[in-house]
Design a protein around this motif. Sequence first.
Motif, mmCIF file in Angstrom:
data_model
loop_
_atom_site.group_PDB
_atom_site.id
_atom_site.type_symbol
_atom_site.label_atom_id
_atom_site.label_comp_id
_atom_site.label_asym_id
_atom_site.label_seq_id
_atom_site.Cartn_x
_atom_site.Cartn_y
_atom_site.Cartn_z
ATOM 1 N N PHE A 1 33.369 47.436 11.767
ATOM 2 C CA PHE A 1 32.426 48.490 11.369
ATOM 3 C C PHE A 1 33.238 49.740 11.055
ATOM 4 O O PHE A 1 33.933 50.267 11.925
ATOM 5 C CB PHE A 1 31.438 48.773 12.487
ATOM 6 C CG PHE A 1 30.597 47.585 12.840
ATOM 7 C CD1 PHE A 1 29.702 47.059 11.925
ATOM 8 C CD2 PHE A 1 30.702 46.990 14.083
ATOM 9 C CE1 PHE A 1 28.920 45.961 12.243
ATOM 10 C CE2 PHE A 1 29.928 45.886 14.411
ATOM 11 C CZ PHE A 1 29.041 45.376 13.493
ATOM 12 N N PHE B 1 22.440 41.671 10.357
ATOM 13 C CA PHE B 1 23.009 41.024 9.192
ATOM 14 C C PHE B 1 24.086 41.911 8.627
ATOM 15 O O PHE B 1 23.963 43.128 8.635
ATOM 16 C CB PHE B 1 21.872 40.899 8.168
ATOM 17 C CG PHE B 1 22.150 39.837 7.167
ATOM 18 C CD1 PHE B 1 21.751 38.531 7.410
ATOM 19 C CD2 PHE B 1 22.806 40.138 5.989
ATOM 20 C CE1 PHE B 1 22.001 37.539 6.484
ATOM 21 C CE2 PHE B 1 23.070 39.154 5.065
ATOM 22 C CZ PHE B 1 22.659 37.857 5.311
ATOM 23 N N ARG B 2 25.123 41.330 8.081
ATOM 24 C CA ARG B 2 26.205 42.121 7.516
ATOM 25 C C ARG B 2 26.513 41.646 6.106
ATOM 26 O O ARG B 2 26.855 40.482 5.909
ATOM 27 C CB ARG B 2 27.457 41.980 8.410
ATOM 28 C CG ARG B 2 28.613 42.819 7.982
ATOM 29 C CD ARG B 2 28.493 44.236 8.509
ATOM 30 N NE ARG B 2 29.440 45.102 7.840
ATOM 31 C CZ ARG B 2 30.721 45.206 8.158
ATOM 32 N NH1 ARG B 2 31.191 44.543 9.183
ATOM 33 N NH2 ARG B 2 31.521 45.985 7.475
ATOM 34 N N ASP B 3 26.364 42.535 5.143
ATOM 35 C CA ASP B 3 26.804 42.234 3.778
ATOM 36 C C ASP B 3 28.077 43.040 3.548
ATOM 37 O O ASP B 3 28.032 44.250 3.347
ATOM 38 C CB ASP B 3 25.727 42.625 2.775
ATOM 39 C CG ASP B 3 26.167 42.388 1.332
ATOM 40 O OD1 ASP B 3 27.349 42.087 1.093
ATOM 41 O OD2 ASP B 3 25.315 42.507 0.443
ATOM 42 N N PRO B 4 29.228 42.394 3.629
ATOM 43 C CA PRO B 4 30.473 43.166 3.698
ATOM 44 C C PRO B 4 30.965 43.668 2.349
ATOM 45 O O PRO B 4 31.950 44.403 2.299
ATOM 46 C CB PRO B 4 31.467 42.142 4.261
ATOM 47 C CG PRO B 4 30.956 40.826 3.758
ATOM 48 C CD PRO B 4 29.458 40.949 3.662
ATOM 49 N N ARG B 5 30.295 43.259 1.276
ATOM 50 C CA ARG B 5 30.862 43.538 -0.054
ATOM 51 C C ARG B 5 30.708 45.007 -0.441
ATOM 52 O O ARG B 5 29.733 45.401 -1.060
ATOM 53 C CB ARG B 5 30.169 42.666 -1.085
ATOM 54 C CG ARG B 5 30.332 41.174 -0.828
ATOM 55 C CD ARG B 5 29.306 40.400 -1.636
ATOM 56 N NE ARG B 5 27.952 40.779 -1.238
ATOM 57 C CZ ARG B 5 26.859 40.415 -1.892
ATOM 58 N NH1 ARG B 5 26.944 39.681 -2.961
ATOM 59 N NH2 ARG B 5 25.664 40.798 -1.473
ATOM 60 N N ARG C 1 24.314 47.715 -0.116
ATOM 61 C CA ARG C 1 23.273 48.609 -0.604
ATOM 62 C C ARG C 1 23.605 50.066 -0.313
ATOM 63 O O ARG C 1 23.091 50.965 -0.978
ATOM 64 C CB ARG C 1 21.962 48.200 0.070
ATOM 65 C CG ARG C 1 20.753 48.961 -0.366
ATOM 66 C CD ARG C 1 20.286 48.546 -1.744
ATOM 67 N NE ARG C 1 19.088 49.272 -2.140
ATOM 68 C CZ ARG C 1 18.851 49.690 -3.379
ATOM 69 N NH1 ARG C 1 19.703 49.432 -4.342
ATOM 70 N NH2 ARG C 1 17.756 50.333 -3.649
ATOM 71 N N PRO D 1 16.963 52.680 4.501
ATOM 72 C CA PRO D 1 18.297 53.012 4.017
ATOM 73 C C PRO D 1 18.361 53.893 2.769
ATOM 74 O O PRO D 1 19.352 54.591 2.588
ATOM 75 C CB PRO D 1 18.914 51.640 3.730
ATOM 76 C CG PRO D 1 17.797 50.687 3.661
ATOM 77 C CD PRO D 1 16.673 51.246 4.458
ATOM 78 N N ILE D 2 17.398 53.896 1.898
ATOM 79 C CA ILE D 2 17.578 54.625 0.638
ATOM 80 C C ILE D 2 16.764 55.928 0.624
ATOM 81 O O ILE D 2 17.266 56.983 0.971
ATOM 82 C CB ILE D 2 17.266 53.712 -0.572
ATOM 83 C CG1 ILE D 2 18.103 52.429 -0.497
ATOM 84 C CG2 ILE D 2 17.522 54.465 -1.884
ATOM 85 C CD1 ILE D 2 19.595 52.618 -0.574
ATOM 86 N N MET E 1 34.465 54.684 17.040
ATOM 87 C CA MET E 1 33.698 53.822 17.933
ATOM 88 C C MET E 1 34.577 53.229 19.010
ATOM 89 O O MET E 1 35.764 52.989 18.800
ATOM 90 C CB MET E 1 33.042 52.701 17.122
ATOM 91 C CG MET E 1 32.113 53.236 16.040
ATOM 92 S SD MET E 1 31.472 51.942 14.955
ATOM 93 C CE MET E 1 30.232 51.225 16.029
ATOM 94 N N ALA F 1 14.599 40.813 6.536
ATOM 95 C CA ALA F 1 15.935 40.228 6.452
ATOM 96 C C ALA F 1 15.983 38.926 7.235
ATOM 97 O O ALA F 1 15.228 38.724 8.187
ATOM 98 C CB ALA F 1 16.966 41.212 7.013
ATOM 99 N N PHE G 1 22.320 37.539 0.217
ATOM 100 C CA PHE G 1 23.743 37.307 0.486
ATOM 101 C C PHE G 1 23.855 35.877 0.999
ATOM 102 O O PHE G 1 23.223 35.539 2.008
ATOM 103 C CB PHE G 1 24.272 38.308 1.518
ATOM 104 C CG PHE G 1 25.738 38.146 1.826
ATOM 105 C CD1 PHE G 1 26.705 38.241 0.826
ATOM 106 C CD2 PHE G 1 26.159 37.893 3.123
ATOM 107 C CE1 PHE G 1 28.050 38.088 1.111
ATOM 108 C CE2 PHE G 1 27.510 37.749 3.418
ATOM 109 C CZ PHE G 1 28.458 37.843 2.405
ATOM 110 N N THR H 1 18.638 40.110 2.749
ATOM 111 C CA THR H 1 19.408 41.087 3.529
ATOM 112 C C THR H 1 18.563 42.273 3.971
ATOM 113 O O THR H 1 19.050 43.153 4.675
ATOM 114 C CB THR H 1 20.557 41.662 2.680
ATOM 115 O OG1 THR H 1 19.967 42.350 1.561
ATOM 116 C CG2 THR H 1 21.482 40.584 2.182
ATOM 117 N N ALA I 1 17.451 44.297 1.681
ATOM 118 C CA ALA I 1 17.521 45.113 0.457
ATOM 119 C C ALA I 1 16.521 44.561 -0.566
ATOM 120 O O ALA I 1 16.102 43.409 -0.462
ATOM 121 C CB ALA I 1 18.940 45.083 -0.097
#
Lengths: 360, 360, 360, 360
Positions: A100, A115-119, A123, B223-224, B265, D30, D70, D75, D77
């Motif tokens: 993180f 959930f983790r979208d690492p790219r 978003r 988030p947005i 962290m 999600a 994903f 996700t 999103a």
Amino acid sequence: MNTTGRLFRLTTFGESHGEAVGGVIDGCPAGLSIDMEAVEHDVQRRRPGQSTYTSPRNEKDSVRFLSGLFQGVTTGAPIAFIIENRDVHSEDYDHLSRVFRPGHADYTYFCKYGFRDPRGGGRSSARETAVRVVGGAVAKQLLAPLGIDCRAYTSQIGCVQLPKDLSARYSREMVEASPVRCPDPSISAQMEAEIAAAQSACDSVGGIINCHIGGVPAGWGEPIYDKLHAALGAAMLSINAAKGVEIGEGFALASMRGSEANDQMTTDDADNITFCSNHAGGISGGISTGQDIHLRIAFKPTPTIGQEQQTINENGEVVLLAAKGRHDPCVVPRAVPVVEAMAWLTLADAFLASRTDRIE
Amino acid sequence: MNTTGRLFRLTTFGESHGEAVGGVIDGCPAGLSIDMEAVEHDVQRRRPGQSTYTSPRNEKDSVRFLSGLFQGVTTGAPIAFIIENRDVHSEDYDHLSRVFRPGHADYTYFCKYGFRDPRGGGRSSARETAVRVVGGAVAKQLLAPLGIDCRAYTSQIGCVQLPKDLSARYSREMVEASPVRCPDPSISAQMEAEIAAAQSACDSVGGIINCHIGGVPAGWGEPIYDKLHAALGAAMLSINAAKGVEIGEGFALASMRGSEANDQMTTDDADNITFCSNHAGGISGGISTGQDIHLRIAFKPTPTIGQEQQTINENGEVVLLAAKGRHDPCVVPRAVPVVEAMAWLTLADAFLASRTDRIE
Amino acid sequence: MNTTGRLFRLTTFGESHGEAVGGVIDGCPAGLSIDMEAVEHDVQRRRPGQSTYTSPRNEKDSVRFLSGLFQGVTTGAPIAFIIENRDVHSEDYDHLSRVFRPGHADYTYFCKYGFRDPRGGGRSSARETAVRVVGGAVAKQLLAPLGIDCRAYTSQIGCVQLPKDLSARYSREMVEASPVRCPDPSISAQMEAEIAAAQSACDSVGGIINCHIGGVPAGWGEPIYDKLHAALGAAMLSINAAKGVEIGEGFALASMRGSEANDQMTTDDADNITFCSNHAGGISGGISTGQDIHLRIAFKPTPTIGQEQQTINENGEVVLLAAKGRHDPCVVPRAVPVVEAMAWLTLADAFLASRTDRIE
Amino acid sequence: MNTTGRLFRLTTFGESHGEAVGGVIDGCPAGLSIDMEAVEHDVQRRRPGQSTYTSPRNEKDSVRFLSGLFQGVTTGAPIAFIIENRDVHSEDYDHLSRVFRPGHADYTYFCKYGFRDPRGGGRSSARETAVRVVGGAVAKQLLAPLGIDCRAYTSQIGCVQLPKDLSARYSREMVEASPVRCPDPSISAQMEAEIAAAQSACDSVGGIINCHIGGVPAGWGEPIYDKLHAALGAAMLSINAAKGVEIGEGFALASMRGSEANDQMTTDDADNITFCSNHAGGISGGISTGQDIHLRIAFKPTPTIGQEQQTINENGEVVLLAAKGRHDPCVVPRAVPVVEAMAWLTLADAFLASRTDRIE
């Protein structure tokens, strides 16, 4: 909710390293000719790779409109558009995929969605703001014929700041001539040095953007919860890294007296009502006064830095992280067109709402 | 739009000198026992006439619930309530009915609606915030059992300020012991003097309120566009006289570097994830981190003052106005419970929204 | 969600045996003079106790406006109003408080909220519709000056029906002269007999209401999800006991051919565009055509009847129930003004939305 | 408003002869694995060119997902997708571009927007419903694991109808085996003949679709304006050519008595609460009862026919029009998956809303 606005609505979608980002503008009145070159120009103002002070990611950011236009004119149908993601180096993020990043939204997204979208931040990446710029460009074309103008500029980078003068008027040319979008050449140079110093220290730096909006007629905005400055404020705080907003003299009003802060009224030579000052920043009781609207928005430094920082990996272990990849040492210059876009979107919404204020 | 919230919604109505003010809470889950005395207590904290520093208007502000409860428990139906306007001295406003008070919303309401309701500011009066306090009191009772606590206090009046220390913890008793709701007795005394000085000069003074929210779990907020701090920011900027808001270190982050601003962290002795600092104010990427949430809200001075000011009457003539009537020389102490109410309402909305984040 | 409408919004509250029912109208343009007697007249049309065919509950249903008006004119602020519940005989419901009435919403409310408010059906009582009638009366006063007229009437009670003729025009006098609101005196008499027969058998009976709306200009309604007939349909299906709705020829269109169903176009003597027929009921593609709008709404019989019926009590035991208390043997006559109210509310919303369709 | 749903929201865009149609699903929780083949299968069920009874336009209708997933899992999103328009023969519409087709939305769009997009009906084309099918396919995957099943079928074409029997259960195989999606082979053959007869007369024909939804637990739906059947009704009436909707026995309830219409309650062998009948169609007071939900939707005949019809051109002159191009002689078979999609979307919204009904 990935939609902003009640009558002039923008819904955005897309992750920074997915197939595309894009949006749907719903509620734009029919009959508006869209100047596509102007839209493209606004988008290019935001894109990375413009100077040594911004991320070297090189994307053409070409906008493809899918609907809502016929022969270049809005039809009343929703206006959808996409920007394909072409210059995607997901491998840059491989070393981040299991930790993180401090100051970043990785951890909170994980907590929210499990959930983790690492790219590339998925978003939460600033790439989503390219979509806002397109929406703002359309909103601008709706409002500009009414005589409304909105200009933002960098007023502070790190410890370098323009004198706070709400009445200052800077041309767009003065702003765009500066690589950091500060209209004063000498202070711009100092700001550039501030960014360069941070960059050479593998660090990043924050700043402040001022936004001046002229030409809004008196009477826009909703009096209670959707006050014009509350709507503008929420729009600005929805920009990545924004941590504060003030209207008019803002926090400085806290130490003023009423006799000083009130904007007294008078008439001009043509017997029009005018104000003797504009401490309130063009909004009173949540409704535009007809004066210029002034906002200031504070941005924190980019969280992803090359210096080693302590953080946690997905196993809950404490690790040290020095980020690689392409990251702006200061987001502020590129956030200038995003601030303008959010202002245009908010004003377009207020404009349409104002059409239902009275019987005719 | 007189409604705030998407899932936990408060709709308010009423003018300061009409029959009553009131509200409708829609979306409160069924099965919640409402402590009516606690609601009444919160309302009394906001009401005028509590000290020499607040408006002498004396209203019992007794809340009458009309619906949505059965044997003191929420039924899932909308919870409506009214507060009758009893101590109405409309004649106080006769001298104001044909002029626009400087700094007040008179003029902008007139521009928007083509109409003037001269009775005490009508809808723009701070009396509307009594309704928000009721809504916030219900939201609090929904959230407090989850361990959430929200405390606001006065951190600045005019030029007198508490040291800015986000980590400071003040008990409710310390806050309520001060007539200006400043938890430090010595600074409170200086603030009282600041208000008294303004009052004796027929003037008013602004200030700043800090709001600390503890116990919010990680993962709340959208988030947005509905970022938790954007929603909180809009809620705060919807309070009368609020002109600025910042989250965490806010504007101070603009001059920080990333290495300083990032909240690194780590883990605690029980291997729970923790943060080494909280510059971000408990929200990252628009989503709560699980740390305390810190907000600061700037308030301008009360616009209605006894000093002569230049303004315009309804015929467009320049006149001088020295306001009479009952007006607080400083709204900040009474705004403290309103800030808390808006925080509770926003959090209740985020809480309900969080129930739909994931499949179960 | 106890709110209907997007721009012209009505929020309702109140249970049939609580303190009061009421509503808040938000979004009504400023500057509209409200004829209070006309509002009161509409409310009296819906109230019980008007004939032997309706519930003998005797309520004055006097409306008290709390806000949003100044000297009888809308100010743009929310218009709140309450109707106190005076003639409350909660004891009538004691025998019902522990059983689920067949055909009634008792059981489903219990399943939804885990909770039972036994007082007269609580929120699900038709009493809530008195509030809609007030909202509709305000909407009517906004639209009637545009030349719009809306008239509903009873077209079927049990097996007695008016010939289906969408082109028939009935005056309000003809409708109101009938105790069952059927404009044909002879068929009205048969309908009365149908209700009397059901009543004497401790039973109830259903029916159909037709609604004709004239004067709506071409171009109102939204093309996709908020089609004008979808919005009207949802509004009608939100009325208690409504189980079906059709527009124009409705279900009869299923067995027609296109050559028969299409409304061909022509011009009149003044070269205005007109239609040769109106099978579509005045709406095409979700947007008004400028022709009369025709709706038909089916109502099921009142569920609460004096006959013994099998049901379940709160312990899950099968019991027999013969309801006592004051219940209409047929809700249809009293639903006529509610149908009109929902039409007016929906049209007011479409009217305001139409103001944002085009650039000007 | 091109958005449907409050919590599970679908926004659609695109015209039938523009670049692409598409949509954005916002609010999907999600963690949901999406079976892409199942989505594609649903889309193919709706597409044209499946039989001699549907439009020969041949489109692969391949769905391209752009965001929100994903590794095939949602996700949180927004999920955006587009379907490119490939088989576009705009020249087919040249002869239509200056006349208003009778029964079609050409004229009303023109009145609303002051604008004509002549390409294949633009936004009002049924092609937009392909997008709804994608949205419905995602909603289905959210709900099917809860045991919910939704099946629609053709119950009437022109004058040929299935016996009205709400308790009939037809498998999906029986429905899909029929080219007109009528589960009874013998009646299906008659329906095919009915369509063929209309087609050979250069005409079209209407019909009715039944929709059965099983497995919805008791307690979904909102009690007042968003009654579950009002939401379903509005969803169905938003489908092109739909002109009526009924729930349960619907219009037939108008001629029933309460003793007949009420669904009495009892317990089964396992002491579960059950009902003795289902005249109400699984919804009481706007809230699901736990029984099967039954809807019937009436569709008018396709307006575009080869027969000569009188209409108006853009100069206001009366002309005769015989449409060419590719048009279904009956939209009903292809509307079956659209009905299911709208049901799934509405139920997903009700499902998410139900999570906030009670404190836990």
